[in-house]
Design a protein around this motif. Structure first.
Motif: not given
Length: 194
Positions: A119, A121, A123, A128, A130
Motif C-alpha cells: 500500500r 497512497s 491523498k 490522488s 494508489d
C-alpha cells in the motif's frame, strides 16, 4: 532522548525510555544467534521536536506542521545475511511542503530477495494516487499497478493515468493504456526496463 541499555543472557539491548517525545527506538543484538533486531515507532511525531538547525531556520519552519506516524521493524541474521523488514505509517505533509497538503499512507515488507509495497497512497487537494508494487532485487522484476486519478502540476494542468508493471525475465515493462495531460490524451504508452 533518554536511552536504557541492558545485557542479559548474551543479549545486548538498547531502547528509549519514557519521554515526552512520541518516539520509541529499540535495538537488540543476540550474541549466541548472531542476530540484530531493531524497531522504530512514532505517534503524532513532529520531526522539528527532535531536529533543529541554526543555519537553515526557514527550511525547518516549513517542517513544523509535518506529522509522522510509523511502525518499522528490522531483523538480520548476520551469519546467513537473511533480512526481514516491515514498515507501516502515515505522513501528514503540510501545505508549506506540498501545495494543498497531502496525506501519505504506506505499508512495506520484504527480505533480502524482494520488497513489497502493498500500500502506498497519496491523498490531497492536488493529488490522488494508489500504488501496489513488488520488486525482486536480483532480476529487477517489478510487478504491480500505480493508479493516479489526478496530480496537479505547478502550471495548473492535471495528469491522470494508470500504469501497469509486468515483470520480464530480467527487468520489467511499464504500460499506460491512456495518459491524460490537461486537455490532451496519449494512448498505449509502453517502456521496457532491462
Amino acid at each position: 532522548l533518554n536511552l536504557l541499555g541492558t545485557y542479559r543472557n548474551g543479549v545486548f539491548d538498547v531502547r528509549t525510555i519514557q519521554s515526552v517525545i512520541p518516539l520509541f527506538i529499540s535495538a537488540e543484538y543476540d550474541m549466541e544467534h548472531n542476530r540484530v533486531q531493531a524497531q522504530l515507532k512514532t505517534e503524532e511525531l513532529h520531526p522539528t521536536t527532535i531536529l533543529s538547525s541554526s543555519k537553515d531556520k526557514k527550511a525547518f519552519a516549513r517542517l513544523k506542521e509535518l506529522v509522522a506516524h510509523t511502525d518499522t521493524s528490522f531483523s538480520c541474521d548476520l551469519s546467513t545475511k537473511e533480512l526481514d523488514y516491515s514498515s507501516t505509517g502515515r505522513f501528514d505533509i503540510p501545505n508549506e511542503l506540498f501545495k494543498g497538503g497531502v496525506v501519505l499512507n504506506y505499508k512495506v515488507a520484504g527480505d533480502e530477495n524482494a520488497v513489497s509495497v502493498s500500500r502506498f497512497s497519496a491523498k490531497g487537494a492536488n493529488c490522488s494516487a494508489d500504488v501496489n508494487l513488488e520488486l525482486v532485487f536480483k532480476t529487477l522484476q517489478l510487478s504491480g499497478l500505480a493508479e493516479i486519478p489526478y496530480f496537479v502540476l505547478p502550471n495548473g494542468n492535471s495528469v491522470s493515468t494508470d500504469i501497469y508493471f509486468d515483470p520480464l525475465d530480467k527487468g520489467f515493462m511499464a504500460f499506460a493504456p491512456q495518459l491524460f495531460l490537461g486537455q490532451k490524451s496519449l494512448t498505449a504508452l509502453q517502456l521496457t526496463f532491462l
